[in-house]
Design a protein around this motif. Structure first.
Motif, short mmCIF file in Angstrom:
data_model
loop_
_atom_site.label_atom_id
_atom_site.label_comp_id
_atom_site.label_asym_id
_atom_site.label_seq_id
_atom_site.Cartn_x
_atom_site.Cartn_y
_atom_site.Cartn_z
N ASN A 23 28.07 54.12 44.37
CA ASN A 23 28.92 54.54 43.26
C ASN A 23 30.14 55.27 43.80
O ASN A 23 30.08 55.88 44.86
N MET A 24 31.25 55.16 43.07
CA MET A 24 32.49 55.80 43.50
C MET A 24 33.26 56.29 42.28
O MET A 24 33.08 55.79 41.17
N ALA A 25 34.14 57.27 42.54
CA ALA A 25 35.03 57.78 41.49
C ALA A 25 36.33 58.24 42.13
O ALA A 25 36.31 58.96 43.13
N TRP A 26 37.46 57.83 41.55
CA TRP A 26 38.78 58.18 42.06
C TRP A 26 39.29 59.38 41.27
O TRP A 26 39.27 59.36 40.04
N SER A 27 39.72 60.41 41.96
CA SER A 27 40.17 61.63 41.27
C SER A 27 41.43 61.36 40.46
O SER A 27 42.25 60.53 40.84
N PRO A 28 41.61 62.06 39.33
CA PRO A 28 42.77 61.83 38.46
C PRO A 28 44.11 62.06 39.15
O PRO A 28 45.13 61.49 38.74
N ASP A 29 44.14 62.91 40.22
CA ASP A 29 45.41 63.14 40.91
C ASP A 29 45.67 62.11 42.01
O ASP A 29 46.64 62.25 42.78
N SER A 30 44.83 61.09 42.09
CA SER A 30 44.98 59.96 43.03
C SER A 30 44.70 60.30 44.48
O SER A 30 44.80 59.43 45.35
N GLU A 31 44.33 61.55 44.79
CA GLU A 31 44.24 61.95 46.18
C GLU A 31 42.86 61.73 46.83
O GLU A 31 42.76 61.57 48.03
#
Length: 1000
Positions: free
Chosen positions: A113-121
């Motif tokens: 599973n993965m998740a990309w932070s809202p600030d793209s970093e």
């Protein structure tokens, strides 16, 4: 499924827009792009497909992974997508062209599973690894950090909407919240009693939803860490939860073959969509980021279905399941034996006072029950349960296990005792503090009262000032002087209990009317003081209480409610015989009697023969024994299983058979105490001392890296797998009941530095998990490398205070560095992933030992998990598989073991098929045996008429399903399992086990 079937089964307010197909394998999940224009679907066919929302066409098929693709995560601008696979890589792709931008190697595990932070970093990734960690990847620098803390597979990660917190859930049943700024752990949320599969944030970030194998959904306040609501209704594992873009709905997908839509203002089920699913897949649900559109997986997870939801119609229709609201509070009575707890429990629960013997085991009473009218015209049932726990020392190990999820604790003492008026008070207070610690930050504050009992018996031996001093010192919430016999202060104490329960801080259970009715029925059966009941018999009795309109309800609801009541420790489903133990407190009584019997072993070895235990050959008051010998036999098997599962005992082989060994019950003195040769570290701590020491000794013994060589009273020596001996010695500080202790670690000269480091770190990690964290102190004993003399501890402290980083040996004058201690350890700690491997081995050892007891129970009740159909020429292969299944607690029916010599095959085979919950059909290059063809005809008949699960298995050497004989055509559409090389292969064995359990 055809469009006509879709229309017929579509709930009101749902409109199927399109069905998208194209994958050649199962789809593991679906994820919308943040711009809402595309949808991504990773698959077991090793590809990721990107779909256009408007046309439903596949835009790109991303190829390159060499294994199943489990995870994807979109960048916030939708221009990039990351994917994770079983090939131990994470790949970054351009979504406009479908081209690969970068490949990252993920060492030691699969990214699930993965998740990309809202600030793209940042990209957070979790899954199966050497240390169950979460990897945080920095997109710009391509560097990574590791978040450690979970003790099981990380199943799901999710960033809060503002990106300040990362939530993660795991097989270890916990939810963890991590700070975005520091990447440090903020909170541990506890409450689920099984694997947590999925986590999702509400759009405003003020609510967190989790889905679990325990068949429930929990809704948390992420700021306080408290469970606010528990949603019941699914009848199998809840695999995925998702909030709608506007926060009006929560969708959940379950292995029960349904998707439920819950409204977020009342948490009632709005509609239920029937959707066949491949049970082992956790995900398959996604709300569109800006529209009332829901993507689900159809056709058993090989197609994507896009649904348009009519929000107004959904909110205006009646609930799919009328709901009942329920909260319960747990109050516990603790204290030493003979202080008057049993009399208090009688009068507090409105029973007539009577003189009682000392409580053995535990008793659970209904203290208070009332119905509250809510503002939305619904009613909420509030119930307080009173737990009376025995005070004898032999019960302490057992009863510490039930100090969970408490609202109020009454610590009872006899202030008229002339010997020790506060006997046990300090011990129980520390045990309660320890229980609070294990509950984590999410637990409401526990209210604790000191209760002096038997006030009618003469004068008090301690002054009010002394009592107040104890109350203040232990930070208790008050004191009550009572007499159960005369009724003094009973009403006042009862009122204080009711007022102390913080109902608003206790989770509200949203359940169906049927669920609540089943739970009430089960509690009533318990209160009738019945002992053991077959689940089938209980279900038939329950059905008789229903009217015709409800009598068609399925068995799944009943089985689910058994689990829900069991999670409150009120009943126990045995792991064999399809039996329910309605009085699980009897397990405590038998366990404590067995523990006491081990302590009486004449040589002080703290053990008892397992054969004697299972035969009931140990001292126990006749009044406490079960009269029915057959039932007692089953209960004893369950008790032994419990002792292994709770890591209280070890099984060791002797010349006369297996022994149950209890590290806590050793009485022979250790000759090297109190100053063992080679002592190197002293760890001070507070908590439930005996429980901490016992579980540490058991887990080290099962760790595979260390083997227990000898044990004494409060001491154990372990031999390292790579050579060298390590040991622990426990010393109580002050009174035993005060809960303060030190663990001295000592090493033989041949133990390597790496072995010492690994042993010390494992012990230290164990204390961090189970002791009061703020009390743990580590003191290193420095030893001169030249002459072996120990350096005086006080001298080391004084030298450090003066700023020195060295000291001269008082014997040989060699300079000794003061930096070789914790700083050296900290520099090496990242290099010892063996700690997690030790945990895995200890868990496996526990599983094997409990499996042995489970098999004994299944054999005693003719409880077979799987019928093994095979050609006699393949018997060596099948016997090996049967052995591996038994090690996992599954009881196979195998002709060689179950058919007595000289008896007719046909009769026993037919009975074996009828007694088995599933069947495995083994095919090899030897084709089918003579009897096997007959078995397959019977099996297929039961598959059709009785829904018997059948798992076809290809043995090594046969890689293709044979066309002949014709009887195999019956099984051609089933999922086959292939042992490619040998029967010890892990992956096909796990699939077989999942199939037997109904998960594959």
């Amino acid at each position: 499924m055809s469009n006509q079937e879709d229309i017929r089964t579509t709930p009101p307010g749902w409109q199927l827009e399109r069905t998208m197909t194209g994958h050649n394998g199962l789809i593991s999940r679906v994820e919308w792009a943040p711009n809402g224009k595309m949808l991504a679907s990773p698959s077991f066919d090793r590809t990721i497909k990107l779909w256009d929302l408007d046309t439903g066409e596949c835009i790109h098929t991303l190829k390159g992974h060499d294994g199943r693709v489990w995870a994807v995560a979109w960048s916030p601008d939708s221009k990039l997508i990351a994917s994770g696979s079983t090939d131990n890589t994470v790949r970054l792709w351009h979504t406009s062209t479908g081209e690969l931008r970068h490949k990252f190697d993920v060492h030691g595990g699969t990214c699930l599973n993965m998740a990309w932070s809202p600030d793209s970093e940042l990209i957070a990734a979790g899954g199966i690894g050497d240390n169950w960690s979460i990897i945080i990847g920095h997109v710009k620098t391509q560097k990574s950090q590791v978040l450690e803390g979970h003790t099981g597979q990380v199943n799901s990660v999710a960033w809060s909407p503002n990106g300040s917190i990362l939530a993660s859930v795991s097989h270890d049943t916990t939810v963890r919240l991590w700070s975005r700024d520091t990447l440090e752990l903020k909170k541990i949320l506890t409450g689920h009693d099984a694997d947590v599969h999925s986590v999702n944030w509400a759009p405003d970030g003020n609510l967190l939803a989790t889905a679990s194998l325990d068949n429930t959904i929990r809704l948390w306040n992420p700021h306080t860490g408290q469970t606010i609501f528990i949603l019941e209704g699914h009848t199998a594992s809840v695999n995925c939860v998702e909030f709608s873009y506007d926060g009006k709905f929560l969708a959940s997908k379950s292995s029960d073959g349904t998707v439920r839509l819950w409204r977020c203002d009342t948490w009632e089920t709005v509609t239920i969509l029937s959707e066949e699913t491949f049970k082992s897949l956790p995900f398959g649900l996604a709300f569109h980021p800006t529209q009332p559109i829901l993507a689900t997986l159809g056709e058993a997870d090989v197609a994507i279905r896009i649904w348009k939801l009519d929000e107004e119609a959904l909110l205006n229709q009646s609930p799919a399941n009328p709901s009942d609201l329920y909260r319960n509070a747990k109050v516990v009575l603790v204290g030493e034996s003979g202080v008057g707890k049993s009399g208090l429990s009688l009068v507090l629960t409105n029973k007539q006072f009577r003189p009682t013997e000392s409580t053995h085991g535990r008793y659970v009473w209904t203290f208070n029950r009332k119905e509250l009218n809510l503002s939305d015209n619904r009613k909420e049932l509030r119930e307080i349960l009173l737990w009376d726990l025995a005070g004898q020392p032999g019960y302490r190990l057992i009863h510490q296990l039930y100090l969970n999820e408490l609202a109020v604790a009454l610590i009872v003492c006899d202030a008229r005792s002339e010997t020790d008026p506060f006997a046990g008070v300090y011990y129980w207070n520390r045990a309660l503090r320890q229980a609070e610690k294990l509950q984590g930050d999410s637990a409401p504050k526990l209210k604790k009262f000191l209760v002096t009992a038997r006030a009618d018996r003469g004068s008090v031996s301690v002054t009010p000032a002394r009592i107040n001093e104890v109350v203040e010192k232990l930070r208790l919430d008050g004191h009550f002087e009572t007499s159960a016999k005369e009724g003094w202060n009973i009403k006042e104490l009862a009122q204080a209990i009711c007022e102390a329960v913080e109902w608003d801080n206790l989770p509200q259970v949203i359940s169906t009317e049927l669920f609540q009715r089943i739970k009430v029925f089960l509690i009533q059966e318990k209160q009738e003081e019945r002992l053991l009941s077959q689940v089938d018999d209980l279900f038939r009795s329950f059905v008789k209480t229903l009217d015709d309109s409800n009598s068609k309800q399925t068995r799944q609801e009943f089985d689910t409610c058994i689990r829900l009541v069991e999670s409150r420790d009120l009943i126990r489903r045995l792991s064999f015989g399809n039996l329910i133990l309605l009085q699980p407190e009897l397990l405590d009584a038998y366990a404590s009697a067995i523990i006491n019997a081990a302590k009486e072993q004449p040589e002080g070895l703290g053990c008892i023969a397992e054969e004697d235990v299972l035969a009931g050959k140990f001292r126990m008051p006749n009044a406490e024994r079960i009269k029915d010998k057959q039932q007692e036999k089953l209960l004893l098997i369950a008790t032994v299983e419990e002792l292994f599962a709770r890591e209280i005992a070890l099984r060791e082989q002797s010349d006369t058979g297996p022994l149950l060994v209890f590290p806590s019950q050793m009485t022979r003195e250790w000759p090297e105490a109190p100053d063992p040769e080679g002592k190197a570290v002293i760890l001070g701590f507070e908590g439930a001392i005996i429980g901490i020491y016992t579980t540490l000794t058991v887990r080290l013994s099962r760790s595979a890296f260390f083997k227990c060589k000898e044990m004494w009273k409060n001491a154990a020596i372990f031999e390292a797998q790579v050579g060298g001996e390590c040991g622990i010695w426990l010393r109580h500080i002050g009174n035993v009941d005060e809960g303060k202790a030190e663990l001295t670690l000592f090493f033989k000269p041949e133990a390597s530095e790496q072995t010492r480091l690994q042993f010390e770190e494992y012990v230290y990690t164990h204390l961090k998990r189970r002791a009061l964290p703020e009390t743990i102190q580590r003191r290193r004993i420095l030893v001169c490398t030249e002459c072996g003399a120990s350096v005086n501890e006080s001298h080391v402290i004084l030298r450090k205070k003066r700023g020195f980083d060295w000291i001269n040996c008082s014997v040989c004058d060699v300079r000794i560095s003061l930096l070789d201690g914790d700083s050296s350890l900290n520099s090496q700690r990242a290099e010892i992933p063996q700690i997690i491997k030790m945990d895995i081995a200890a868990d496996k050892g526990r599983e094997i030992e409990t499996a042995t007891s489970i098999i004994k129970g299944k054999e005693a009740t003719n409880d077979f998990d799987v019928f093994l159909s095979h050609n006699s020429k393949d018997k060596p292969f099948v016997e090996r598989i049967a052995e591996l299944l038994r090690q996992r607690g599954l009881n196979p029916w195998l002709d060689k073991a179950e058919i007595p010599p000289g008896m007719s095959f046909q009769k026993y085979i037919i009975n074996g098929i009828k007694q088995s919950k599933s069947a495995a059909v083994f095919i090899s290059t030897n084709s089918l045996g003579d009897w096997q063809e007959q078995e397959l005809l019977i099996l297929n008949n039961r598959r059709v008429k009785k829904n018997l699960p059948i798992i076809p298995v290809l043995l090594p050497g046969l890689n293709v399903i044979p066309d002949e004989p014709d009887v195999l055509l019956f099984f051609s559409e089933l999922n086959w399992i292939n042992f490619n090389e040998n029967v010890d292969e892990l992956e096909p064995l796990e699939k077989l086990i999942q199939g037997i359990k109904g998960l594959y």
